[in-house]
Design a protein around this motif. Structure first.
Motif, PDB file in Angstrom:
ATOM      1  N   GLU A   1       8.355  39.094  47.392  1.00 17.71           N
ATOM      2  CA  GLU A   1       6.994  39.325  46.912  1.00 17.71           C
ATOM      3  C   GLU A   1       6.525  38.124  46.097  1.00 17.71           C
ATOM      4  OE1 GLU A   1       4.436  42.771  44.526  1.00 17.71           O
ATOM      5  OE2 GLU A   1       6.624  42.799  44.506  1.00 17.71           O
ATOM      6  N   SER A   2       5.252  37.840  46.158  1.00 13.34           N
ATOM      7  CA  SER A   2       4.683  36.745  45.382  1.00 13.34           C
ATOM      8  C   SER A   2       4.838  37.012  43.883  1.00 13.34           C
ATOM      9  CB  SER A   2       3.198  36.569  45.718  1.00 13.34           C
ATOM     10  OG  SER A   2       2.608  35.594  44.881  1.00 13.34           O
ATOM     11  N   ALA A   3       5.120  35.952  43.142  1.00  9.78           N
ATOM     12  CA  ALA A   3       5.201  36.083  41.692  1.00  9.78           C
ATOM     13  C   ALA A   3       3.823  36.015  41.047  1.00  9.78           C
ATOM     14  CB  ALA A   3       6.087  34.975  41.109  1.00  9.78           C
ATOM     15  N   SER A   4       2.804  35.772  41.862  1.00  4.38           N
ATOM     16  CA  SER A   4       1.433  35.706  41.350  1.00  4.38           C
ATOM     17  C   SER A   4       0.941  37.097  40.983  1.00  4.38           C
ATOM     18  CB  SER A   4       0.511  35.091  42.409  1.00  4.38           C
ATOM     19  OG  SER A   4      -0.846  35.355  42.107  1.00  4.38           O
ATOM     20  N   ARG A   5       0.524  37.259  39.745  1.00  5.24           N
ATOM     21  CA  ARG A   5      -0.019  38.543  39.307  1.00  5.24           C
ATOM     22  C   ARG A   5      -1.339  38.855  40.008  1.00  5.24           C
ATOM     23  NH1 ARG A   5       2.796  36.431  35.048  1.00  5.24           N
ATOM     24  NH2 ARG A   5       4.028  37.890  33.776  1.00  5.24           N
ATOM     25  N   VAL A   6      -2.102  37.823  40.282  1.00  4.53           N
ATOM     26  CA  VAL A   6      -3.385  38.009  40.960  1.00  4.53           C
ATOM     27  C   VAL A   6      -3.169  38.531  42.383  1.00  4.53           C
ATOM     28  CG1 VAL A   6      -5.376  36.795  41.925  1.00  4.53           C
ATOM     29  CG2 VAL A   6      -4.657  36.325  39.583  1.00  4.53           C
TER      30      VAL A   6
ATOM     31  N   ALA B   1       1.840  30.402  38.782  1.00  5.29           N
ATOM     32  CA  ALA B   1       1.343  30.514  40.154  1.00  5.29           C
ATOM     33  C   ALA B   1      -0.014  29.832  40.297  1.00  5.29           C
ATOM     34  CB  ALA B   1       1.233  31.989  40.550  1.00  5.29           C
ATOM     35  N   THR B   2      -0.166  29.066  41.352  1.00  2.00           N
ATOM     36  CA  THR B   2      -1.429  28.375  41.595  1.00  2.00           C
ATOM     37  C   THR B   2      -2.583  29.370  41.725  1.00  2.00           C
ATOM     38  OG1 THR B   2      -0.192  26.658  42.780  1.00  2.00           O
ATOM     39  CG2 THR B   2      -2.585  26.670  43.064  1.00  2.00           C
ATOM     40  N   GLU B   3      -2.328  30.513  42.371  1.00  6.32           N
ATOM     41  CA  GLU B   3      -3.353  31.529  42.538  1.00  6.32           C
ATOM     42  C   GLU B   3      -3.857  32.038  41.181  1.00  6.32           C
ATOM     43  OE1 GLU B   3       0.067  32.850  45.206  1.00  6.32           O
ATOM     44  OE2 GLU B   3      -0.292  31.198  43.826  1.00  6.32           O
ATOM     45  N   ASP B   4      -2.926  32.262  40.241  1.00  6.75           N
ATOM     46  CA  ASP B   4      -3.302  32.759  38.917  1.00  6.75           C
ATOM     47  C   ASP B   4      -4.096  31.717  38.143  1.00  6.75           C
ATOM     48  OD1 ASP B   4      -1.808  34.887  39.745  1.00  6.75           O
ATOM     49  OD2 ASP B   4      -0.240  34.681  38.238  1.00  6.75           O
ATOM     50  N   LEU B   5      -3.656  30.460  38.256  1.00 10.42           N
ATOM     51  CA  LEU B   5      -4.342  29.372  37.557  1.00 10.42           C
ATOM     52  C   LEU B   5      -5.767  29.207  38.080  1.00 10.42           C
ATOM     53  CD1 LEU B   5      -4.435  26.952  35.653  1.00 10.42           C
ATOM     54  CD2 LEU B   5      -3.307  25.588  37.431  1.00 10.42           C
TER      55      LEU B   5
END
Length: 333
Positions: A315-320, A279-283
């Motif tokens: 749901e987003s796959a981003s953990r953040v 996920a871009t958010e996590d990165l």
């Protein structure tokens, strides 16, 4: 007789020792900055969605990503609708998106027909692809590795002559769903071939997300000896939850370009069980925490993640993003 040092000599020695200590300490934490993020959500993230997504939604997503500060957004694929129905509106998407002068909007091109359509649409950058195993190449493109390279070479000759920038993808660089573990020497050979053909950047894809810091390190030890660091990129899937760990390993080698997908969208239909891209958010969260510049506005990114997930009904796959949502929920209780 021990010679006594003058005050100035003592000062210089202490300063030198301090410098050496700091240098040794900092070398352990010497990462490239800034880092370039290649957003692949609009293409790689959406291409396998079963429900057809409206062209207007794709355009809106790309424009929102534009406003996040991303400098490279892979927007679509000029492939036959027969094989990838989701990308049937490639011309419309590319023509309707807002294009900023300092942002690149590459498209994936599988053959000369796709390249011709891309050029007619005004595309400035394309991506070509190959695979590191025969089984994956045959299942993904219905041809052998060698036949695939011949096809890529044909595309590149026309593209480079037309003044296009060409990026090269290499799939299954660590593991293959059909052949298992992949030999780093073969990956290096194929990556070097793409680079020598004229790809300004070769992106190493852990397509099924089986890599870990150990296997990634063994691969990069080989590849970085043959290809300049500024010509390498990494494309990690997060099947085993190792994507960020693998990116961290690559940072230590000096690699500074990474693919990611908004909300962790994506997957590979030819790789059973493979989950989406990192996920871009996590990165971005990790890189910013390390003090590495990306030019990305994190808040806008989270808003964009919520937007596309609401459209897709998931749901987003981003953990953040999940953690932030949970935190906000607790604050409301």
């Amino acid at each position: 007789m021990k010679r006594k040092l003058l005050p100035i000599q003592c000062f210089v020695n202490k300063q030198l020792q301090s410098y050496i200590t700091k240098l040794s300490f900092n070398n352990l934490r010497l990462y490239p900055s800034p880092v370039k993020i290649v957003e692949v959500g609009p293409r790689d993230g959406l291409q396998n969605e079963k429900k057809v997504i409206e062209t207007s939604t794709k355009v809106d997503l790309i424009n929102r990503l534009n406003n996040c500060g991303l400098k490279v957004i892979e927007v679509t694929s000029f492939v036959s609708p027969k094989w990838v129905p989701q990308m049937a509106d490639n011309k419309q998407v590319y023509s309707q998106i807002e294009k900023k002068h300092d942002v690149s909007y590459p498209v994936l091109v599988p053959n000369l027909n796709g390249l011709e359509n891309a050029i007619k649409s005004g595309v400035k950058e394309i991506a070509v692809f190959s695979a590191a195993t025969e089984a994956f190449s045959n299942n993904n493109t219905n041809c052998s590795i060698e036949e695939g390279f011949i096809r890529v070479e044909e595309i590149m000759k026309v593209a480079l002559k037309a003044g296009l920038n060409v990026r090269g993808y290499l799939s299954c660089v660590i593991g293959c769903p059909y052949e298992g573990q992949v030999d780093p020497d073969k990956v290096t050979q194929y990556a070097q071939r793409l680079h020598e053909m004229g790809c300004y950047e070769v992106c190493l894809g852990d397509t099924i997300g089986v890599g870990n810091p150990g296997t990634m390190e063994r691969l990069l030890e080989k590849v970085t000896r043959r290809i300049p660091l500024d010509c390498l990129a990494l494309h990690c899937h997060d099947t085993f939850g190792m994507a960020l760990a693998n990116i961290y390993t690559a940072l230590q080698f000096g690699i500074s370009t990474f693919d990611s997908s908004i909300a962790g969208l994506g997957g590979c239909p030819y790789a059973p069980g493979a989950t989406g891209n990192v996920a871009t958010e996590d990165l971005v969260y990790m890189l910013h925490g390390m003090g590495i510049e990306t030019g990305v506005n994190f808040d806008n990114l989270v808003e964009t993640s919520s937007f596309i997930c609401s459209i897709l009904g998931r749901e987003s796959a981003s953990r953040v993003v999940r953690a932030l949502r949970a935190k906000n929920s607790k604050c409301l209780v």
